[in-house]
Write a protein that holds these residues in place. Structure first.
Motif, short mmCIF file in Angstrom:
data_model
loop_
_atom_site.label_atom_id
_atom_site.label_comp_id
_atom_site.label_asym_id
_atom_site.label_seq_id
_atom_site.Cartn_x
_atom_site.Cartn_y
_atom_site.Cartn_z
N MET A 157 0.85 -1.19 0.00
CA MET A 157 0.00 0.00 0.00
C MET A 157 0.89 1.25 0.00
N ASN A 158 0.48 2.24 -0.74
CA ASN A 158 1.22 3.49 -0.79
C ASN A 158 0.70 4.42 0.31
N TYR A 159 1.50 4.58 1.36
CA TYR A 159 1.09 5.39 2.51
C TYR A 159 1.40 6.88 2.35
N LYS A 160 2.18 7.24 1.35
CA LYS A 160 2.61 8.64 1.24
C LYS A 160 1.44 9.64 1.19
N PRO A 161 0.43 9.43 0.34
CA PRO A 161 -0.67 10.40 0.33
C PRO A 161 -1.41 10.45 1.68
N LEU A 162 -1.52 9.29 2.32
CA LEU A 162 -2.19 9.24 3.62
C LEU A 162 -1.37 9.96 4.69
N VAL A 163 -0.05 9.77 4.64
CA VAL A 163 0.83 10.44 5.61
C VAL A 163 0.75 11.95 5.42
N TYR A 164 0.78 12.43 4.18
CA TYR A 164 0.68 13.87 3.93
C TYR A 164 -0.62 14.42 4.51
N GLN A 165 -1.71 13.71 4.27
CA GLN A 165 -3.02 14.14 4.77
C GLN A 165 -3.03 14.15 6.29
N LYS A 166 -2.51 13.10 6.90
CA LYS A 166 -2.51 13.00 8.36
C LYS A 166 -1.57 14.01 9.00
N LEU A 167 -0.44 14.30 8.36
CA LEU A 167 0.47 15.32 8.89
C LEU A 167 -0.22 16.68 8.92
N LYS A 168 -0.97 16.99 7.86
CA LYS A 168 -1.72 18.24 7.84
C LYS A 168 -2.76 18.25 8.95
N GLU A 169 -3.45 17.14 9.12
CA GLU A 169 -4.45 17.03 10.17
C GLU A 169 -3.81 17.23 11.55
N PHE A 170 -2.68 16.59 11.77
CA PHE A 170 -1.96 16.70 13.05
C PHE A 170 -1.50 18.14 13.26
N GLY A 171 -0.98 18.76 12.22
CA GLY A 171 -0.55 20.16 12.32
C GLY A 171 -1.71 21.10 12.61
N TYR B 232 2.94 5.83 9.68
CA TYR B 232 1.53 6.18 9.56
C TYR B 232 0.75 5.77 10.82
N THR B 233 1.02 4.58 11.31
CA THR B 233 0.33 4.10 12.51
C THR B 233 0.63 4.99 13.71
N SER B 234 1.88 5.38 13.86
CA SER B 234 2.25 6.26 14.96
C SER B 234 1.61 7.63 14.80
N LEU B 235 1.57 8.12 13.60
CA LEU B 235 0.95 9.41 13.31
C LEU B 235 -0.53 9.38 13.67
N GLU B 236 -1.23 8.34 13.29
CA GLU B 236 -2.65 8.19 13.64
C GLU B 236 -2.84 8.18 15.14
N LYS B 237 -1.96 7.46 15.85
CA LYS B 237 -2.05 7.37 17.31
C LYS B 237 -1.84 8.75 17.93
#
Length: 73
Positions: free
Chosen positions: A1-15, A55-60
């Motif tokens: 699975m390509n996590y890069k787009p999800l990571v970008y989205q989640k980083l913005k959400e976290f920020g 990604y999992t850590s970012l979600e947490k």
């Protein structure tokens, strides 16, 4: 699975959830949740992290920060 787009989205959400955090603080909190302690001498270990782990850590972190903000109200 390509996590890069999800990571970008989640980083913005976290920020957005933690606007007072610098980018360094965001990354530090993600890595600490993974049980990784950044070494000021060498960061080569960061290349060994899988996209899934990050990604999992970012979600947490997002879940924990949202919960903290709810408790703080």
């Amino acid at each position: 699975m390509n996590y890069k787009p999800l990571v970008y989205q989640k980083l913005k959400e976290f920020g957005d959830l933690s606007p007072d955090f610098s980018i360094g603080e965001l990354f530090y909190s993600i890595l600490i949740k993974m049980g990784k302690k950044p070494d000021s001498q060498s960061l080569t270990w960061i290349r060994e992290l899988s996209d899934d782990e990050f990604y999992t850590s970012l979600e947490k972190n997002i879940e924990d920060e949202a919960e903290y903000k709810l408790e703080k109200k």
